[in-house]
Scaffold this active site. Structure first.
Site, PDB file in Angstrom:
ATOM      1  N   ASP A  89      -4.490  -7.187  -6.851  1.00 14.47           N
ATOM      2  CA  ASP A  89      -3.486  -6.177  -7.149  1.00 14.47           C
ATOM      3  C   ASP A  89      -3.653  -5.859  -8.630  1.00 14.47           C
ATOM      4  OD1 ASP A  89      -1.462  -4.355  -7.169  1.00 14.47           O
ATOM      5  OD2 ASP A  89       0.033  -5.664  -6.259  1.00 14.47           O
TER       6      ASP A  89
HETATM    7  C1  BGC Z   1       1.017  -2.289  -6.635  1.00 10.58           C
HETATM    8  C2  BGC Z   1      -0.033  -1.988  -5.577  1.00 10.58           C
HETATM    9  C3  BGC Z   1      -0.774  -0.743  -5.968  1.00 10.58           C
HETATM   10  C4  BGC Z   1      -1.397  -0.929  -7.345  1.00 10.58           C
HETATM   11  C5  BGC Z   1      -2.151   0.272  -7.827  1.00 10.58           C
HETATM   12  C6  BGC Z   1       0.443  -2.299  -8.033  1.00 10.58           C
HETATM   13  O1  BGC Z   1       1.468  -2.355  -8.952  1.00 10.58           O
HETATM   14  O2  BGC Z   1       1.618  -3.530  -6.357  1.00 10.58           O
HETATM   15  O3  BGC Z   1       0.568  -1.842  -4.327  1.00 10.58           O
HETATM   16  O4  BGC Z   1      -1.745  -0.452  -4.998  1.00 10.58           O
HETATM   17  O5  BGC Z   1      -0.354  -1.185  -8.269  1.00 10.58           O
HETATM   18  O6  BGC Z   1      -1.290   1.298  -8.163  1.00 10.58           O
END
Ligand code: BGC
Length: 754
Positions: free
Chosen positions: A229
């Site tokens: 993530d």
């Molecule tokens: C989120 C993800 C997301 C990623 C990219 C993170 O903060 O938890 O779900 O895909 O950011 O934006």
């Protein structure tokens, strides 16, 4: 050709450069060998591709894309085929925008209704989450675009999400929190899995070899790439060793240098880096095979077609919670007081990384005017900023009093529900609750339509005759809601999460969001309806609930075990009403005489069936044998316990229409006997059990002899002795067994099978 590149063609530095992002949304290319970068971007219910300078806060607008219903809504369709069609559309939009991987679906379990991100998740149940998630992945990947199943794993709250340790026992971890991921991985081989921010039992998901390698790859056979993530990497070198292939976004080269140094000084075996680099290369190659450059003709987004699909999916997501006196569908000649700012300014998606720049937005107000012309009059009823509350309420009440029916759009404002923080209560804003009662007082024909990403308390549920759960429905939610209210679409959505009476009743109430860096999942496997049923708690609307404008009758179910061990639950369903419609048939199982704690019922299969008025159809629900299994902590694996399983078929978890019993043969779990095995365990042992049973029944001392006859009844004594470790018998004079005999018994039991 990118797929021909092998890690052996690359320098150490080049390999290290591959395993972290070039910027927010791209991997690094390597010009020397002709390796292009690829783009990974959000997700999950539409494409969020930032056009200009990328930033994590979404400050820069993204290119317009179709905003499909978020997972909370789509989960309510109980229909994997519809999810797959939405997935196809997501894939098509990704191809058009040259996006290799779309970051979704999100399939974390809704442990508490307070989780700020529940709108992005499917259900409180792992089968619904897994089946709908698999449908989405299948659709996305059919277009040559990768999915990223997230957030792996046990990321069930936003509070302290980047550090908190989700402390979970093995059974709930495997049976509830990992089960959906397991299904999606095994059934669809997603191109990528996104590891979550949090720790699991003290270890960051991003540097957890048990999670990322043992479970995901060795046990489930995952062949794709693990991406972090965004910002989930704590220590890069241990993360790489644990199985975290690609770090996103960019670390500005810092962690690449750490990897190079670790290989050079022998702390990290270069083969570990090779493996991760190979997975990045494989991902880039897969994306290259399907990129628009290779496609025959450039594709242009068919905005209308995708909007129509978004409308269909939204209509199918809406759950008719209550419809007393047939208030709905609205009648042709009725005059309508349309009340509530949400009808004019819809809330159709949640805040955070999933926020999409829609191609268009339908409002219920416009859709109503199209459908009902000047039979509709509108009053906002309240303002999102709370201003002028009294005046707005009075105006709405006056309007409601003059019309045949009042349709009241209520919901949670944007600021109350988002990625990044959790809710603190389940309540709708007080001004909206006051408005409901004020409107009801002047017009008993009142319909409440809800806009919310997760369940809200419904203190008016017994007073308002009709309630429609509209979730967040995506960009076509306004028109889809009017489709349902007018009867153009017959509602068929079902609750994929329970609506509880009070926050205090919810399973995680005493353990959410935890404290001091830990959240203990103390409710164990009793998540969602499993909890309310086990505790016999009243709920406002149960899991699986949803009404229709027609009615369905269920025939008696039968269940058969196939040769492969999978089961088939079969029944007939008849549409007994006068409208065509869909019914979501659900099959729950239970094993009342189980050796482990189990919920009174667990969903194992479901099907969304379309039936014309008067039509009867045979419905077959396939239950996989592996879904009957519990996680056995003694042998660290899933085990199907043998016994008489009860299958209940129903229209909701609390509207069971038929029951049938089936005998299922159990898996063989042979545990070595020891001196500490209980007498009950010895008796259950297939080799020595029968002989010991015989011996015991001849032993007067146990049942009516000197040991206990004067202090307990024979039956009670037997029960007490059942848990007595067999080795201790040797210490009791008069029992007629000595240590040597017991040792002999144990070695006979543990002897390898002939
Ligand atoms: C989120 C993800 C997301 C990623 C990219 C993170 O903060 O938890 O779900 O895909 O950011 O934006």
């Amino acid at each position: 050709m990118t797929h021909a590149i092998d890690p052996a063609d690359l320098t150490l530095e080049e390999k290290a450069s591959l395993v972290s992002g070039a910027d927010f949304w791209h991997t690094k290319g390597i010009e020397r060998v002709g390796l292009p970068p690829i783009m990974l971007t959000d997700g999950p219910h539409g494409l969020r591709k930032q056009a200009g300078e990328a930033d994590h806060l979404g400050l820069n607008a993204s290119v317009p894309a179709t905003c499909f219903p978020p997972a909370a809504a789509l989960g309510s369709t109980f229909d994997p085929e519809l999810a797959e069609r939405v997935g196809v559309a997501l894939g098509v939009e990704s191809v058009i925008e040259d996006v290799a991987v779309i970051l979704g679906p999100g399939i974390n379990i809704k442990r508490s209704p307070l989780c700020g991100r529940n709108f992005e998740y499917v259900s409180e149940d792992p089968i619904v989450s897994g089946v709908i998630g698999a449908g989405l992945v299948r659709g996305i990947q059919s277009q040559g675009v990768g999915a990223s199943v997230k957030h792996f794993a046990a990321n069930n709250q936003e509070d302290d999400r980047m550090r908190v340790s989700s402390d979970i026992d093995p059974r709930p971890l495997r049976e509830i929190y990992l089960r959906g991921f397991e299904r999606v991985v095994k059934e669809t081989q997603p191109w990528t899995v996104m590891c979550s921010y949090n720790k699991i039992n003290g270890v960051y998901a991003s540097e957890n070899p048990w999670l990322l390698t043992q479970v995901l790859r060795d046990e489930w056979g995952f062949e794709g790439l693990v991406v972090s993530d965004w910002g989930a990497v704590n220590e890069r070198v241990p993360a790489l060793a644990a199985g975290l292939d690609l770090e996103m976004p960019s670390s500005g080269g810092e962690t690449d240098a750490q990897i190079v140094a670790a290989v050079r000084d022998g702390r990290l075996d270069e083969s570990v880096l090779d493996l991760a680099a190979r997975r990045v290369l494989a991902l880039v190659a897969k994306a290259g095979e399907a990129s628009p450059a290779g496609a025959a003709a450039p594709r242009v987004l068919d905005v209308d077609a995708h909007h129509a699909l978004a409308r269909e999916a939204a209509g199918r997501s809406i759950v008719l919670l209550k419809n007393d006196g047939g208030v709905l569908p609205l009648q042709e000649r009725e005059s309508i007081a349309l009340i509530g700012e949400f009808a004019r300014t819809p809330r159709y998606q949640g805040g955070g990384s999933s926020h999409i720049n829609p191609t268009r937005v339908d409002t219920a107000l416009d859709a109503f005017r199209d459908a009902a012309g000047d039979r509709v009059s509108f009053a906002p009823g309240f303002a999102f900023d709370g201003s002028d509350a009294e005046h707005l309420r009075e105006e709405a009440v006056a309007l409601a009093a003059r019309q045949d029916v009042a349709v009241l759009f209520l919901g949670l404002p944007d600021a109350e529900e988002s990625e990044g923080f959790d809710r603190e209560h389940l309540d709708l804003p007080a001004a909206q609750l006051e408005l409901v009662d004020a409107v009801l007082a002047v017009n008993p024909r009142t319909v409440v339509v809800l806009s919310n990403g997760a369940v809200v308390a419904l203190p008016f549920a017994d007073r308002v005759p009709a309630i429609v759960e509209g979730w967040l429905l995506g960009q076509a939610g306004g028109s889809a809601t009017v489709d349902v209210l007018t009867g153009a679409v017959n509602p068929s959505g079902r609750l994929a999460e329970t609506i509880p009476v009070r926050l205090e009743d919810t399973p995680a109430y005493l353990g959410f969001p935890g404290s001091l860096g830990h959240v203990r999942y103390g409710e164990g496997v009793f998540v969602g309806y499993r909890w309310y049923d086990a505790r016999k708690l009243d709920v406002v609307y149960p899991f699986g609930h949803g009404l229709s404008y027609t009615s369905f009758e269920y025939g008696a179910p039968t269940v058969a075990v196939g040769e492969d061990g999978d089961l088939l639950v079969t029944l007939t369903v008849t549409n007994t009403g006068s409208r065509d419609g869909r019914e979501d048939v659900q099959a729950y199982d239970s094993l009342p005489e189980s050796i482990v704690e189990r919920a009174p019922r667990e969903l194992k299969a479901f099907a969304s069936i379309r039936l014309s008025a008067g039509e009867t159809r045979e419905v077959s629900l396939a239950v996989r044998r592996e879904d009957l299994a519990y996680w056995d902590t003694r042998v660290d694996r899933f085990v199907v316990e043998g016994g008489r399983y009860r299958f209940e078929v129903g229209a909701s978890s609390r509207d069971i229409r038929g029951t049938t019993i089936v005998e299922v043969a159990g898996d063989d779990v042979r545990l070595p006997l020891t001196m500490n095995s209980s007498i009950a365990e010895v008796l259950a042992h297939p080799v020595v059990g029968p002989a010991v049973q015989q011996q015991l029944s001849g032993m007067a001392s146990l049942t009516d002899g000197a040991v206990g006859a004067d202090i307990m009844e024979a039956g009670a004594l037997e029960k007490m002795m059942a848990s007595f470790p067999i080795g201790r018998l040797a210490g009791f004079p008069g029992m007629g067994v000595d240590r040597a005999q017991l040792e002999q018994l144990i070695s006979a039991a543990n002897a390898p099978e002939e």
